[in-house]
Scaffold this motif. Structure first.
Motif, PDB file in Angstrom:
ATOM      1  N   PRO A 105       0.792  -1.108   0.106  1.00 40.28           N
ATOM      2  CA  PRO A 105      -0.070   0.072   0.174  1.00 40.28           C
ATOM      3  C   PRO A 105       0.834   1.175  -0.096  1.00 40.28           C
ATOM      4  CG  PRO A 105      -0.773  -1.705   1.759  1.00 40.28           C
ATOM      5  CD  PRO A 105       0.538  -2.123   1.058  1.00 40.28           C
ATOM      6  N   ASN A 106       0.227   2.283  -0.543  1.00 40.14           N
ATOM      7  CA  ASN A 106       0.957   3.455  -0.244  1.00 40.14           C
ATOM      8  C   ASN A 106       1.396   3.957   0.967  1.00 40.14           C
ATOM      9  OD1 ASN A 106       0.932   4.666  -3.001  1.00 40.14           O
ATOM     10  ND2 ASN A 106      -1.396   4.941  -2.871  1.00 40.14           N
ATOM     11  N   GLY A 107       2.009   5.106   1.117  1.00 40.73           N
ATOM     12  CA  GLY A 107       2.640   5.750   2.387  1.00 40.73           C
ATOM     13  C   GLY A 107       2.711   7.117   2.142  1.00 40.73           C
ATOM     14  N   VAL A 108       3.318   7.892   3.184  1.00 36.79           N
ATOM     15  CA  VAL A 108       3.292   9.411   3.340  1.00 36.79           C
ATOM     16  C   VAL A 108       4.518   9.870   4.078  1.00 36.79           C
ATOM     17  CG1 VAL A 108       2.467   9.122   5.879  1.00 36.79           C
ATOM     18  CG2 VAL A 108       2.232  11.028   4.449  1.00 36.79           C
ATOM     19  N   ASP A 109       4.985  10.951   3.682  1.00 28.92           N
ATOM     20  CA  ASP A 109       6.113  11.625   4.183  1.00 28.92           C
ATOM     21  C   ASP A 109       6.007  12.318   5.270  1.00 28.92           C
ATOM     22  OD1 ASP A 109       8.682  13.086   4.666  1.00 28.92           O
ATOM     23  OD2 ASP A 109       8.626  14.054   2.830  1.00 28.92           O
ATOM     24  N   THR A 110       6.084  11.665   6.484  1.00 30.71           N
ATOM     25  CA  THR A 110       5.695  12.016   7.778  1.00 30.71           C
ATOM     26  C   THR A 110       6.655  13.220   8.152  1.00 30.71           C
ATOM     27  OG1 THR A 110       7.417  10.405   8.783  1.00 30.71           O
ATOM     28  CG2 THR A 110       4.768   9.887   8.395  1.00 30.71           C
ATOM     29  N   THR A 111       8.077  13.177   7.503  1.00 29.20           N
ATOM     30  CA  THR A 111       8.746  14.858   7.854  1.00 29.20           C
ATOM     31  C   THR A 111       8.095  15.938   7.197  1.00 29.20           C
ATOM     32  OG1 THR A 111      10.090  14.319   6.186  1.00 29.20           O
ATOM     33  CG2 THR A 111      10.679  13.282   7.854  1.00 29.20           C
ATOM     34  N   THR A 112       7.280  15.700   6.148  1.00 28.47           N
ATOM     35  CA  THR A 112       6.630  17.094   5.583  1.00 28.47           C
ATOM     36  C   THR A 112       5.283  17.079   6.158  1.00 28.47           C
ATOM     37  OG1 THR A 112       8.023  16.714   3.549  1.00 28.47           O
ATOM     38  CG2 THR A 112       6.038  18.019   3.297  1.00 28.47           C
ATOM     39  N   VAL A 113       4.351  16.089   6.102  1.00 27.95           N
ATOM     40  CA  VAL A 113       3.210  16.297   6.759  1.00 27.95           C
ATOM     41  C   VAL A 113       3.232  15.943   8.227  1.00 27.95           C
ATOM     42  CG1 VAL A 113       0.654  15.391   6.508  1.00 27.95           C
ATOM     43  CG2 VAL A 113       2.302  15.575   4.427  1.00 27.95           C
ATOM     44  N   ARG A 114       2.851  16.767   8.791  1.00 32.79           N
ATOM     45  CA  ARG A 114       2.989  16.594  10.541  1.00 32.79           C
ATOM     46  C   ARG A 114       2.091  17.408  11.136  1.00 32.79           C
ATOM     47  NH1 ARG A 114       8.277  16.320  11.402  1.00 32.79           N
ATOM     48  NH2 ARG A 114       7.948  16.808  13.561  1.00 32.79           N
ATOM     49  N   PRO A 115       1.668  17.113  12.541  1.00 31.57           N
ATOM     50  CA  PRO A 115       0.699  17.963  13.217  1.00 31.57           C
ATOM     51  C   PRO A 115       1.246  19.531  13.238  1.00 31.57           C
ATOM     52  CG  PRO A 115       1.147  16.182  14.455  1.00 31.57           C
ATOM     53  CD  PRO A 115       2.178  16.126  13.216  1.00 31.57           C
ATOM     54  N   PRO A 116       0.312  20.468  13.497  1.00 31.88           N
ATOM     55  CA  PRO A 116       0.636  21.760  13.857  1.00 31.88           C
ATOM     56  C   PRO A 116       1.511  21.965  15.020  1.00 31.88           C
ATOM     57  CG  PRO A 116      -1.622  21.505  14.199  1.00 31.88           C
ATOM     58  CD  PRO A 116      -1.170  20.266  13.788  1.00 31.88           C
ATOM     59  N   VAL A 117       2.461  22.947  14.821  1.00 33.97           N
ATOM     60  CA  VAL A 117       2.990  23.171  16.222  1.00 33.97           C
ATOM     61  C   VAL A 117       2.166  23.504  17.286  1.00 33.97           C
ATOM     62  CG1 VAL A 117       4.852  24.555  17.135  1.00 33.97           C
ATOM     63  CG2 VAL A 117       5.265  23.660  14.673  1.00 33.97           C
ATOM     64  N   GLY A 118       2.196  23.365  18.442  1.00 31.11           N
ATOM     65  CA  GLY A 118       1.210  23.796  19.444  1.00 31.11           C
ATOM     66  C   GLY A 118       0.158  22.955  19.557  1.00 31.11           C
ATOM     67  N   GLY A 119      -0.104  22.033  18.616  1.00 29.13           N
ATOM     68  CA  GLY A 119      -1.321  21.005  18.672  1.00 29.13           C
ATOM     69  C   GLY A 119      -2.537  21.537  18.123  1.00 29.13           C
ATOM     70  N   ARG A 120      -3.693  20.828  18.319  1.00 31.29           N
ATOM     71  CA  ARG A 120      -5.047  21.369  17.828  1.00 31.29           C
ATOM     72  C   ARG A 120      -6.036  21.987  18.851  1.00 31.29           C
ATOM     73  NH1 ARG A 120      -3.659  18.069  13.834  1.00 31.29           N
ATOM     74  NH2 ARG A 120      -3.880  18.823  11.514  1.00 31.29           N
ATOM     75  N   ASP A 121      -5.677  22.258  20.015  1.00 27.41           N
ATOM     76  CA  ASP A 121      -6.556  22.783  21.040  1.00 27.41           C
ATOM     77  C   ASP A 121      -7.406  23.706  20.611  1.00 27.41           C
ATOM     78  OD1 ASP A 121      -5.738  20.734  22.770  1.00 27.41           O
ATOM     79  OD2 ASP A 121      -4.262  21.888  23.390  1.00 27.41           O
ATOM     80  N   ARG A 122      -8.673  23.770  20.683  1.00 25.41           N
ATOM     81  CA  ARG A 122      -9.618  24.847  20.261  1.00 25.41           C
ATOM     82  C   ARG A 122     -10.053  25.843  21.294  1.00 25.41           C
ATOM     83  NH1 ARG A 122      -9.865  26.565  14.761  1.00 25.41           N
ATOM     84  NH2 ARG A 122      -9.602  24.780  13.538  1.00 25.41           N
ATOM     85  N   PRO A 123      -9.743  27.073  21.238  1.00 23.25           N
ATOM     86  CA  PRO A 123     -10.374  28.015  22.228  1.00 23.25           C
ATOM     87  C   PRO A 123     -11.850  27.632  22.354  1.00 23.25           C
ATOM     88  CG  PRO A 123      -8.778  29.317  20.712  1.00 23.25           C
ATOM     89  CD  PRO A 123      -9.244  28.072  19.858  1.00 23.25           C
ATOM     90  N   ALA A 124     -12.420  27.898  23.360  1.00 18.39           N
ATOM     91  CA  ALA A 124     -13.919  27.642  23.846  1.00 18.39           C
ATOM     92  C   ALA A 124     -14.598  28.591  22.955  1.00 18.39           C
ATOM     93  CB  ALA A 124     -14.093  28.151  25.267  1.00 18.39           C
ATOM     94  N   GLY A 125     -15.763  27.842  22.389  1.00 18.86           N
ATOM     95  CA  GLY A 125     -16.411  28.862  21.521  1.00 18.86           C
ATOM     96  C   GLY A 125     -16.105  28.695  20.040  1.00 18.86           C
TER      97      GLY A 125
END
Length: 264
Positions: free
Chosen positions: A51-71
């Motif tokens: 199966p296919n793969g992905v370049d995990t050095t290029t595609v990565r989570p955003p710095v600081g994560g995905r915490d959403r402010p309330a609202g």
């Protein structure tokens, strides 16, 4: 549509017959290739599924994560060519059914023949103000696009000949996104339901809406799914791992010749 199908299949058969290894991204593609080999018995052991793969050095989570402010509203993302077999219409239908929209946004990244029809559908469903049809973007922008999403969807319809190894899902995982996808083809093997993603029935906008609402209302679960998704992408689906698997399908003499080289 292939302009000259007979000639195209002839080229595939000739290439496969002379290749040291034929690597296919899925079982259906493997079967398609085997059916076109001039002498299947002599080449069968040289046809493999990786199966296919992905370049995990290029595609990565955003710095600081995905915490959403309330609202702050949730952003549901989709990446891909806008063609019928990607099921984006089902996604829009599901979003229109959310019990509490709460400003939830849909970000559709990609272009294709269904773009205008999807824009009309969003208008008919009364959600145009919550649907952003971004259009095509340069591949270099894709990590930033994925970073803007809180969860990502692959709403494939129930396709009888599902032959894909969906790159979008590998990129979703590498980006640390919780993934919501249809239970079709090889997707259940790629996504461990409840651990790296959530699987739903295809062509079921009501069920998809319920799953979206559940993830919308559970930020802790989204974060847990995203962390595990990133871990699995790095450990199992990084292109370096995939390429090692491909090289291992080669005859030993060829594999040894490549063994000391860096494959980019």
């Amino acid at each position: 549509v292939l302009v000259d199908r007979d000639r195209a299949e002839e080229v595939v058969a000739r290439a496969a017959a002379h290749a040291a290894s034929v690597v296919c991204v899925s079982g259906p593609v493997e079967a398609w290739v085997r059916d076109r080999l001039p002498d299947p018995g002599s080449t069968a052991t040289r046809v493999h599924v990786v199966p296919n793969g992905v370049d995990t050095t290029t595609v990565r989570p955003p710095v600081g994560g995905r915490d959403r402010p309330a609202g702050q509203p949730l952003t549901i993302g989709f990446v891909g060519t806008l063609k019928p077999w990607h099921g984006v219409a089902t996604l829009l239908d599901a979003v229109a059914r959310l019990d509490r929209p709460d400003g939830t946004q849909v970000r559709v990244v990609g272009d294709g023949p269904q773009a205008d029809a999807l824009a009309r559908l969003a208008s008919e469903l009364g959600i145009s103000d919550r649907v952003d049809l971004v259009g095509a973007v340069d591949p270099s922008r894709m990590p930033a696009e994925l970073a803007r999403m809180d969860l990502a969807v692959a709403p494939y319809p129930d396709l009888p000949d599902f032959y894909f190894s969906p790159l979008k899902i590998y990129e979703y995982l590498a980006a640390g996104l919780p993934v919501l996808a249809s239970r079709v083809g090889p997707v259940p093997q790629l996504l461990d339901h409840g651990a790296t993603g959530v699987l739903v029935r295809p062509d079921d906008p009501a069920g998809l809406a319920d799953a979206l609402a559940a993830l919308r209302d559970d930020p802790a679960r989204r974060q847990a799914l995203g962390r595990r998704a990133r871990q699995v992408a790095r450990e199992r689906h990084d292109w370096s791992t995939v390429l090692d698997t491909i090289v291992a399908t080669l005859p030993r003499s060829v594999g040894d010749a490549l063994g000391g080289r860096q494959v980019a």
